[in-house]
Design a protein around this motif. Structure first.
Motif, PDB file in Angstrom:
ATOM      1  N   HIS A  55       0.853  -1.192   0.000  1.00  0.00           N
ATOM      2  CA  HIS A  55       0.000   0.000   0.000  1.00  0.00           C
ATOM      3  C   HIS A  55       0.891   1.246   0.000  1.00  0.00           C
ATOM      4  O   HIS A  55       1.907   1.276   0.706  1.00  0.00           O
ATOM      5  N   PRO A  56       0.521   2.283  -0.785  1.00  0.00           N
ATOM      6  CA  PRO A  56       1.342   3.496  -0.831  1.00  0.00           C
ATOM      7  C   PRO A  56       1.559   4.127   0.545  1.00  0.00           C
ATOM      8  O   PRO A  56       2.654   4.609   0.839  1.00  0.00           O
ATOM      9  N   CYS A  95     -11.417   5.449  -2.026  1.00  0.00           N
ATOM     10  CA  CYS A  95     -10.260   5.208  -1.168  1.00  0.00           C
ATOM     11  C   CYS A  95      -9.996   6.441  -0.306  1.00  0.00           C
ATOM     12  O   CYS A  95      -9.841   7.544  -0.830  1.00  0.00           O
ATOM     13  N   PHE A  97      -7.423   7.368   1.123  1.00  0.00           N
ATOM     14  CA  PHE A  97      -6.078   7.926   0.962  1.00  0.00           C
ATOM     15  C   PHE A  97      -5.942   8.692  -0.351  1.00  0.00           C
ATOM     16  O   PHE A  97      -4.915   9.299  -0.626  1.00  0.00           O
ATOM     17  N   ARG A  98      -6.980   8.717  -1.183  1.00  0.00           N
ATOM     18  CA  ARG A  98      -6.834   9.205  -2.553  1.00  0.00           C
ATOM     19  C   ARG A  98      -6.456  10.683  -2.658  1.00  0.00           C
ATOM     20  O   ARG A  98      -5.823  11.093  -3.627  1.00  0.00           O
ATOM     21  N   CYS A 101      -2.564  10.546  -2.254  1.00  0.00           N
ATOM     22  CA  CYS A 101      -1.810   9.455  -2.866  1.00  0.00           C
ATOM     23  C   CYS A 101      -1.216   9.876  -4.211  1.00  0.00           C
ATOM     24  O   CYS A 101      -1.945  10.327  -5.095  1.00  0.00           O
ATOM     25  N   LEU A 103      -0.277   7.976  -6.509  1.00  0.00           N
ATOM     26  CA  LEU A 103      -0.632   7.004  -7.547  1.00  0.00           C
ATOM     27  C   LEU A 103      -2.115   7.053  -7.917  1.00  0.00           C
ATOM     28  O   LEU A 103      -2.578   6.251  -8.728  1.00  0.00           O
ATOM     29  N   VAL A 104      -2.856   7.999  -7.357  1.00  0.00           N
ATOM     30  CA  VAL A 104      -4.313   8.009  -7.522  1.00  0.00           C
ATOM     31  C   VAL A 104      -4.735   8.002  -9.001  1.00  0.00           C
ATOM     32  O   VAL A 104      -4.109   8.656  -9.841  1.00  0.00           O
ATOM     33  N   CYS A 108     -10.023   5.144  -8.147  1.00  0.00           N
ATOM     34  CA  CYS A 108      -9.887   5.273  -6.686  1.00  0.00           C
ATOM     35  C   CYS A 108     -11.008   6.113  -6.074  1.00  0.00           C
ATOM     36  O   CYS A 108     -11.262   6.031  -4.878  1.00  0.00           O
ATOM     37  N   PRO A 113     -11.304   0.372  -2.320  1.00  0.00           N
ATOM     38  CA  PRO A 113     -10.832  -0.887  -2.908  1.00  0.00           C
ATOM     39  C   PRO A 113     -10.922  -2.030  -1.891  1.00  0.00           C
ATOM     40  O   PRO A 113     -10.643  -1.819  -0.709  1.00  0.00           O
ATOM     41  N   CYS A 126      -5.684  -1.608  -1.988  1.00  0.00           N
ATOM     42  CA  CYS A 126      -5.238  -0.620  -2.987  1.00  0.00           C
ATOM     43  C   CYS A 126      -5.402  -1.255  -4.359  1.00  0.00           C
ATOM     44  O   CYS A 126      -5.134  -2.453  -4.521  1.00  0.00           O
ATOM     45  N   VAL A 127      -5.788  -0.433  -5.348  1.00  0.00           N
ATOM     46  CA  VAL A 127      -5.953  -0.982  -6.702  1.00  0.00           C
ATOM     47  C   VAL A 127      -4.611  -1.457  -7.285  1.00  0.00           C
ATOM     48  O   VAL A 127      -4.581  -2.253  -8.210  1.00  0.00           O
ATOM     49  N   PHE A 128      -3.512  -0.934  -6.752  1.00  0.00           N
ATOM     50  CA  PHE A 128      -2.193  -1.334  -7.242  1.00  0.00           C
ATOM     51  C   PHE A 128      -1.454  -2.257  -6.262  1.00  0.00           C
ATOM     52  O   PHE A 128      -0.233  -2.392  -6.331  1.00  0.00           O
TER      53      PHE A 128
HETATM   54  S1  SF4 Z   1      -6.553   2.785  -4.156  1.00  0.00           S
HETATM   55 FE1  SF4 Z   1      -5.783   4.502  -5.383  1.00  0.00          FE
HETATM   56  S2  SF4 Z   1      -5.747   6.286  -4.030  1.00  0.00           S
HETATM   57 FE2  SF4 Z   1      -5.965   4.452  -2.756  1.00  0.00          FE
HETATM   58  S3  SF4 Z   1      -3.898   3.983  -2.136  1.00  0.00           S
HETATM   59 FE3  SF4 Z   1      -4.319   2.774  -3.980  1.00  0.00          FE
HETATM   60  S4  SF4 Z   1      -3.625   4.039  -5.721  1.00  0.00           S
HETATM   61 FE4  SF4 Z   1      -3.728   5.358  -3.902  1.00  0.00          FE
END
Ligand code: SF4
Length: 148
Positions: A55-56, A95, A97-98, A101, A103-104, A108, A113, A126-128
């Motif tokens: 997670h970021p 999310c 955290f968006r 973040c 990476l948003v 998100c 997620p 997290c999507v990533f």
């Molecule tokens: S879901 Fe999106 S906004 Fe949330 S932590 Fe992952 S990349 Fe960042």
């Protein structure tokens, strides 16, 4: 911290240790739960989560710990935390955290997620998550930028 570790060992008790300093948490915890704005965003066995954060926000917390050695400190990747902490009484959609973040993506904003299983006992919301866990993506800027 030593007294805390002795109590764990001598009495075999489970303890809940809450801190922002993940370097300190690493000494004491066998399992780590990372929370952002009241939600658990990642959890897992301590060693696994520290070695392969998914997670970021976890990456940023881990990277915030300064290195003692000057060369390691120059090579340390820098967390890029944008914006302000949102109000927990009015959290962002999707999310949480968006808004901070790096990476948003559009996805998100739609929904929180789901927690994805990354390895036994290790999950991240997290999507990533899978890319982050495999080291194929990072929320941190490069070491060369830190050396400037
Ligand atoms: S879901 Fe999106 S906004 Fe949330 S932590 Fe992952 S990349 Fe960042």
């Amino acid at each position: 911290m030593n007294l805390f570790l002795h109590l764990q060992k001598d009495f075999g008790v489970a303890c809940l240790f809450i801190a922002h300093d993940l370097a300190l948490v690493r000494q004491a915890a066998s399992r780590v739960y990372v929370m952002y704005l009241g939600k658990i965003v990642e959890h897992g066995p301590s060693q696994e989560l520290y070695d392969h954060p998914g997670h970021p926000y976890s990456q940023m917390l881990l990277a915030s710990t300064p290195e003692v050695h000057p060369i390691a400190e120059k090579q340390r990747r820098v967390p890029v935390m944008i914006g302000e902490v949102p109000s927990p009484t009015n959290p962002p959609s999707g999310c949480r955290f968006r808004t901070r973040c790096p990476l948003v993506v559009e996805e998100c904003k739609q929904q929180m997620p789901p927690a994805l299983k990354l390895s036994p006992g290790h999950s991240s919301a997290c999507v990533f998550a899978k890319d982050l866990h495999r080291g194929k993506r990072s929320a941190l800027i490069s070491p060369t930028a830190n050396a400037a």
